[in-house]
Scaffold this motif. Structure first.
Motif, PDB file in Angstrom:
ATOM      1  N   THR A   1       0.831  -1.209   0.000  1.00 48.37           N
ATOM      2  CA  THR A   1       0.000   0.000   0.000  1.00 48.37           C
ATOM      3  C   THR A   1       0.862   1.254   0.000  1.00 48.37           C
ATOM      4  N   THR A   2       1.911   1.273   0.835  1.00 46.89           N
ATOM      5  CA  THR A   2       2.805   2.432   0.878  1.00 46.89           C
ATOM      6  C   THR A   2       3.507   2.628  -0.454  1.00 46.89           C
ATOM      7  N   LEU A   3       3.985   1.559  -1.053  1.00 48.71           N
ATOM      8  CA  LEU A   3       4.624   1.667  -2.372  1.00 48.71           C
ATOM      9  C   LEU A   3       3.653   2.222  -3.413  1.00 48.71           C
ATOM     10  N   SER A   4       2.408   1.761  -3.351  1.00 39.50           N
ATOM     11  CA  SER A   4       1.393   2.253  -4.278  1.00 39.50           C
ATOM     12  C   SER A   4       1.130   3.735  -4.067  1.00 39.50           C
ATOM     13  N   TYR A   5       1.084   4.174  -2.789  1.00 40.22           N
ATOM     14  CA  TYR A   5       0.863   5.589  -2.490  1.00 40.22           C
ATOM     15  C   TYR A   5       2.018   6.436  -3.013  1.00 40.22           C
ATOM     16  N   TRP A   6       3.250   5.952  -2.841  1.00 40.67           N
ATOM     17  CA  TRP A   6       4.397   6.697  -3.376  1.00 40.67           C
ATOM     18  C   TRP A   6       4.296   6.806  -4.892  1.00 40.67           C
ATOM     19  N   ARG A   7       3.910   5.713  -5.510  1.00 39.28           N
ATOM     20  CA  ARG A   7       3.846   5.669  -6.971  1.00 39.28           C
ATOM     21  C   ARG A   7       2.796   6.627  -7.519  1.00 39.28           C
ATOM     22  N   ARG A   8       1.706   6.793  -6.794  1.00 40.87           N
ATOM     23  CA  ARG A   8       0.591   7.637  -7.244  1.00 40.87           C
ATOM     24  C   ARG A   8       0.664   9.056  -6.703  1.00 40.87           C
ATOM     25  N   GLY A   9       1.674   9.343  -5.893  1.00 36.60           N
ATOM     26  CA  GLY A   9       1.821  10.690  -5.367  1.00 36.60           C
ATOM     27  C   GLY A   9       0.912  11.017  -4.205  1.00 36.60           C
ATOM     28  N   ARG A  10       0.301  10.006  -3.587  1.00 36.22           N
ATOM     29  CA  ARG A  10      -0.596  10.242  -2.458  1.00 36.22           C
ATOM     30  C   ARG A  10       0.171  10.460  -1.161  1.00 36.22           C
ATOM     31  N   SER A  11       1.407  10.016  -1.107  1.00 38.43           N
ATOM     32  CA  SER A  11       2.280  10.278   0.042  1.00 38.43           C
ATOM     33  C   SER A  11       3.718  10.272  -0.462  1.00 38.43           C
ATOM     34  N   ARG A  12       4.630  10.747   0.406  1.00 38.03           N
ATOM     35  CA  ARG A  12       6.048  10.833   0.040  1.00 38.03           C
ATOM     36  C   ARG A  12       6.906  10.123   1.075  1.00 38.03           C
ATOM     37  N   PRO A  13       8.039   9.557   0.649  1.00 36.55           N
ATOM     38  CA  PRO A  13       8.981   8.978   1.616  1.00 36.55           C
ATOM     39  C   PRO A  13       9.666  10.104   2.391  1.00 36.55           C
ATOM     40  N   GLU A  14       9.327  10.280   3.651  1.00 35.00           N
ATOM     41  CA  GLU A  14       9.872  11.372   4.448  1.00 35.00           C
ATOM     42  C   GLU A  14      10.811  10.883   5.553  1.00 35.00           C
ATOM     43  N   ARG A  15      10.441   9.808   6.217  1.00 30.20           N
ATOM     44  CA  ARG A  15      11.229   9.347   7.362  1.00 30.20           C
ATOM     45  C   ARG A  15      12.517   8.665   6.898  1.00 30.20           C
ATOM     46  N   PRO A  16      13.542   8.642   7.752  1.00 29.50           N
ATOM     47  CA  PRO A  16      14.813   7.995   7.370  1.00 29.50           C
ATOM     48  C   PRO A  16      14.622   6.562   6.889  1.00 29.50           C
ATOM     49  N   HIS A  17      13.731   5.806   7.555  1.00 26.50           N
ATOM     50  CA  HIS A  17      13.458   4.430   7.144  1.00 26.50           C
ATOM     51  C   HIS A  17      12.934   4.389   5.711  1.00 26.50           C
ATOM     52  N   SER A  18      12.046   5.322   5.360  1.00 24.08           N
ATOM     53  CA  SER A  18      11.458   5.353   4.021  1.00 24.08           C
ATOM     54  C   SER A  18      12.500   5.748   2.979  1.00 24.08           C
ATOM     55  N   ARG A  19      13.351   6.694   3.332  1.00 26.25           N
ATOM     56  CA  ARG A  19      14.377   7.121   2.373  1.00 26.25           C
ATOM     57  C   ARG A  19      15.417   6.014   2.156  1.00 26.25           C
ATOM     58  N   GLN A  20      15.655   5.226   3.187  1.00 25.84           N
ATOM     59  CA  GLN A  20      16.524   4.065   3.009  1.00 25.84           C
ATOM     60  C   GLN A  20      15.904   3.109   1.993  1.00 25.84           C
ATOM     61  N   ALA A  21      14.578   2.947   2.054  1.00 22.21           N
ATOM     62  CA  ALA A  21      13.886   2.088   1.099  1.00 22.21           C
ATOM     63  C   ALA A  21      14.016   2.625  -0.321  1.00 22.21           C
ATOM     64  N   VAL A  22      13.972   3.943  -0.479  1.00 19.45           N
ATOM     65  CA  VAL A  22      14.104   4.533  -1.818  1.00 19.45           C
ATOM     66  C   VAL A  22      15.487   4.248  -2.387  1.00 19.45           C
ATOM     67  N   ARG A  23      16.509   4.327  -1.547  1.00 15.63           N
ATOM     68  CA  ARG A  23      17.863   4.025  -2.038  1.00 15.63           C
ATOM     69  C   ARG A  23      17.968   2.558  -2.478  1.00 15.63           C
ATOM     70  N   LEU A  24      17.318   1.660  -1.744  1.00 15.37           N
ATOM     71  CA  LEU A  24      17.309   0.264  -2.168  1.00 15.37           C
ATOM     72  C   LEU A  24      16.491   0.086  -3.443  1.00 15.37           C
ATOM     73  N   LEU A  25      15.420   0.868  -3.575  1.00 19.83           N
ATOM     74  CA  LEU A  25      14.616   0.810  -4.802  1.00 19.83           C
ATOM     75  C   LEU A  25      15.461   1.178  -6.022  1.00 19.83           C
ATOM     76  N   GLU A  26      16.318   2.185  -5.878  1.00 22.79           N
ATOM     77  CA  GLU A  26      17.189   2.571  -6.992  1.00 22.79           C
ATOM     78  C   GLU A  26      18.021   1.372  -7.460  1.00 22.79           C
ATOM     79  N   GLU A  27      18.536   0.621  -6.510  1.00 26.77           N
ATOM     80  CA  GLU A  27      19.346  -0.553  -6.849  1.00 26.77           C
ATOM     81  C   GLU A  27      18.495  -1.644  -7.473  1.00 26.77           C
ATOM     82  N   LEU A  28      17.342  -1.931  -6.879  1.00 28.15           N
ATOM     83  CA  LEU A  28      16.474  -2.994  -7.381  1.00 28.15           C
ATOM     84  C   LEU A  28      15.924  -2.684  -8.767  1.00 28.15           C
ATOM     85  N   LEU A  29      15.663  -1.396  -9.037  1.00 28.08           N
ATOM     86  CA  LEU A  29      15.038  -0.998 -10.304  1.00 28.08           C
ATOM     87  C   LEU A  29      16.059  -0.594 -11.358  1.00 28.08           C
ATOM     88  N   GLY A  30      17.351  -0.652 -11.024  1.00 33.82           N
ATOM     89  CA  GLY A  30      18.384  -0.304 -11.995  1.00 33.82           C
ATOM     90  C   GLY A  30      18.456   1.174 -12.300  1.00 33.82           C
TER      91      GLY A  30
END
Length: 334
Positions: free
Chosen positions: A75-104
């Motif tokens: 659900t959180t990933l879907s919200y980020w994708r649709r612009g309904r929420s943003r990764p703000e907390r350090p934990h969420s931003r860590q996930a974005v950095r891993l997403l960069e690696e996973l998504l190339g």
């Protein structure tokens, strides 16, 4: 700075900054739409493009993040994708950095589009700059020079709230625009608001200021080939940092203008509320209307939602916490 608008109107400006994604060796050749989204944002568009290019489901992404010790729900990933929420907390931003690696995606390609973290708490503290004027108005090369002639590219005012009321005539062309702005000084000594008006037809004169309240009209600078006009409105009093004021102005459009198809406003940094009303003439009511958001003045929309046109020929929409980018109403004629 402020910009009020329809396709032929202006849109709201405030000084800001968005860091460029750093290009670190991508692991694969990225499709053009993804490269474009990484360059220009916003974050949700780039994330959506990266997810589509990867071919991975959100559930698969969630599972791979969990394998790395980062728990993010689908659900959180879907919200980020649709612009309904943003990764703000350090934990969420860590996930974005891993997403960069996973998504190339190149290192910082997604993280850089998030800008600085938004301060928590009251809106008065939400003055983080997230977008540069050059990005919002990337198609208008003469704008920096026009602003320089007024000796400033930043009027020092934050747009807390905006209300636009746009009236069209029997031909479907713009007739009047009344704008009300709630402004807050971001520094000491603020004494003016800068307004930019953009017209889409060089053969038609730009709108004129018919009335200004709580301010007075100062200098005007124009580029008739675009056409584009920059105006300064001197406030009734000089503001110290944190001081607020309300201003209102009405623009009157020439009777020779062509049919309008859009009205909206752009924001460079977060605002609290934007209300947009459009009053169509009874003899010229479009068949449908929708609201949208886009990253720049001349750019494709990244979202669109239908908006009801009343029996009286009126449409309105409310954008909560708008920005950065352009919020607008579009309509389609018969």
């Amino acid at each position: 700075m402020d910009v009020s608008g329809a396709s032929r109107l202006g849109q709201a400006l405030q000084g800001a900054r968005l860091s460029e994604p750093r290009t670190v060796r991508p692991s694969r050749v990225l499709p053009p739409d993804l490269l474009d989204a990484l360059r220009n944002g916003p974050f949700e568009t780039a994330l959506d493009s990266a997810l589509r290019a990867s071919g991975l489901s959100l559930e698969r992404i969630r599972h791979r993040l969990a394998e790395r010790g980062v728990q993010i729900s689908v659900t959180t990933l879907s919200y980020w994708r649709r612009g309904r929420s943003r990764p703000e907390r350090p934990h969420s931003r860590q996930a974005v950095r891993l997403l960069e690696e996973l998504l190339g995606v190149p290192t910082d390609g997604l993280v850089s589009l998030l800008g600085p973290r938004r301060p928590r708490g009251r809106w008065v503290n939400r003055d983080a700059a997230v977008l540069k004027t050059e990005r919002l108005w990337r198609e208008f090369e003469s704008l920096p020079d026009l602003l320089a002639e007024l000796d400033s590219t930043d009027d020092g005012l934050l747009r807390v709230a905006a209300h636009d009321h746009y009236e069209l005539d029997a031909r479907g062309a713009g007739a009047r625009l009344t704008t009300r702005l709630t402004l807050k000084a971001a520094r000491d000594g603020v004494d003016r608001c800068v307004v930019v008006l953009h017209g889409e037809d060089p053969d038609t004169a730009l709108p004129e200021f018919a009335d200004v309240r709580n301010a007075r009209l100062g200098r005007l600078r124009s580029d008739n080939s675009v056409p584009l006009t920059v105006a300064e409105l001197f406030l009734d009093r000089t503001l110290s940092e944190g001081g607020t004021t309300l201003i209102e102005y009405t623009l009157r459009f020439p009777e020779t203008g062509r049919r309008a198809e859009e009205c909206g406003r752009g924001f460079l940094s977060p605002a609290l509320l934007y209300t947009l009303e459009v009053a169509f003439h009874p003899d010229a009511v479009p068949v449908r209307c929708w609201r949208s958001h886009r990253a720049a003045a001349v750019w494709r929309s990244v979202s669109a939602e239908p908006v009801w046109i009343s029996a009286a020929g009126r449409a309105h929409t409310v954008f909560e916490n708008p920005g950065p980018g352009f919020q607008s109403l579009h309509w389609e004629w018969h």
